[in-house]
Motif scaffolding. Structure first.
Motif, short mmCIF file in Angstrom:
data_model
loop_
_atom_site.label_atom_id
_atom_site.label_comp_id
_atom_site.label_asym_id
_atom_site.label_seq_id
_atom_site.Cartn_x
_atom_site.Cartn_y
_atom_site.Cartn_z
N LYS A 191 -10.70 21.19 -16.73
CA LYS A 191 -11.47 20.49 -15.70
C LYS A 191 -12.30 19.40 -16.33
O LYS A 191 -12.54 19.37 -17.55
CB LYS A 191 -12.39 21.47 -14.97
N LYS B 190 -20.36 28.03 -8.93
CA LYS B 190 -20.03 28.73 -7.68
C LYS B 190 -19.78 30.21 -7.91
O LYS B 190 -19.38 30.91 -6.97
CB LYS B 190 -18.78 28.10 -7.05
N SER C 26 -15.58 28.61 -12.61
CA SER C 26 -16.42 27.67 -11.88
C SER C 26 -17.79 28.33 -11.78
O SER C 26 -18.11 29.01 -10.80
CB SER C 26 -15.83 27.38 -10.49
N GLY D 295 -13.08 20.67 -6.47
CA GLY D 295 -13.77 21.92 -6.77
C GLY D 295 -13.62 22.95 -5.67
O GLY D 295 -13.81 24.14 -5.89
N ILE E 146 -10.49 19.86 -10.98
CA ILE E 146 -9.85 20.95 -11.73
C ILE E 146 -8.36 20.62 -11.80
O ILE E 146 -7.75 20.22 -10.81
CB ILE E 146 -10.10 22.30 -11.04
#
Length: 321
Positions: free
Chosen positions: A239, A196, A193, A259, A244
């Motif tokens: 995803k 993030k 991810s 997420g 996801i």
């Protein structure tokens, strides 16, 4: 004189054998395909998704465990841990066209550097080996023992080793190993991810401790941020823009998560599923013991179609046109 004729016949037969090649049913060049590497019966199954028809299986009779289609859209690369070579086939010709001498130990591969190189996980040499798409080995970088899961993000390759709890990080451009960080035991399967700076990792569990959680690590610090329940044995991820998806093969369950890790939905799918991919905005899951591929609507999480494939589909390989 008879001995001369006999010798000539033997030589001629040997020459013919040397010049022969493996041939299979050609795969249409301009079609979108879903294929599976079936390790129980050593075949490759194909579906022409444009015509919605199953094509004849390729009985390769070699213990391949995985593969990929190279950027030319026609070359299928196959590998197996016990094989001395990585083999390449032309889909449109239905022929084996080349082999790269790698030695045994290749268990996974990933296209990196914008598709110009291939990273192979070599468990015999405990390393990541970088090849160009013409088969020339560019560099080898030492990894932790039993490297398996490979992910690339922001010019870094992240390598998860099944039997080690130290994550290997490699600078893809310079082929240099960077400081890694410690993860949980028997980790397998992961997804990034990047927005993030998070790395989500699943696993099988170690000993009697069966893995039931996804571990989320901070990519910058390597610290464990939180854990999300996804029983049992979450081993593969994919995803789309909003969600996801996590495949837990121990419970035959596909989870749909936000997420932030909040569970939105789940379904039971297949028997002992190992692999999930995105194909033309759909999810596809291979059931290792059910010998089927499932096409799933990611919004409703409902199975729209079931495709029969060979025994033991272990990896999905796709081509979208």
């Amino acid at each position: 004189m008879k001995r001369t004729y006999l010798l000539a016949a033997v030589v001629f037969t040997a020459l013919l054998s040397a010049c022969s090649f493996e041939s299979y049913e050609p795969i249409p060049k301009d079609s979108s395909i879903i294929s599976t590497v079936n390790i129980k019966e050593m075949t490759i199954s194909y579906y022409d998704m444009d015509k919605e028809e199953k094509l004849p299986d390729w009985r390769v009779d070699r213990p391949y465990i995985g593969g990929m289609i190279l950027p030319d859209g026609d070359t299928l690369l196959l590998y197996g841990k016990t094989l001395e070579t990585v083999d390449l086939y032309s889909l449109s010709k239905g022929e084996k066209i080349d082999s790269w001498e790698t030695g045994e130990g290749i268990v996974n591969s990933l296209l990196v550097s914008d598709g110009t190189e291939i990273a192979f996980a070599d468990q015999n040499r405990e390393s990541i080996r970088f090849f160009d798409v013409n088969g020339k080995e560019v560099k080898e970088v030492r990894a932790e023992k039993d490297p398996l899961t490979l992910l690339e993000a922001e010019d870094k390759l992240y390598v998860i080793s099944y039997n080690q709890d130290m994550l290997t990080v490699i600078d893809v451009m310079n082929k240099e190993r960077l400081p890694g960080f410690k993860v949980h035991p028997a980790a397998a399967g992961a997804i990034m991810s990047t927005g993030k700076d998070e790395l989500w990792i699943g696993g099988h569990g170690k000993g009697t401790q069966i893995e039931e959680r996804i571990h989320i690590y901070d990519l910058k610090t390597g610290t464990l941020k939180k854990e999300i329940p996804a029983p049992v044995m979450p081993v593969d991820f994919t995803k789309n823009e909003d969600n996801i998806f996590v495949l837990s093969h121990g419970s035959n369950t596909l989870y749909k998560l936000s997420g932030e890790g909040t569970k939105k939905d789940s379904i039971k799918v297949g028997a002992n599923p190992f692999e999930i991919e995105v194909f033309e905005d759909k999810l596809i899951v291979a059931g290792y013991d059910s010998n089927e591929v499932y096409i799933i609507n990611p919004e409703s999480l409902s199975i729209e179609k079931t495709l029969k494939v060979g025994d033991g589909p272990f990896q999905i390989v796709t081509r979208e046109r």
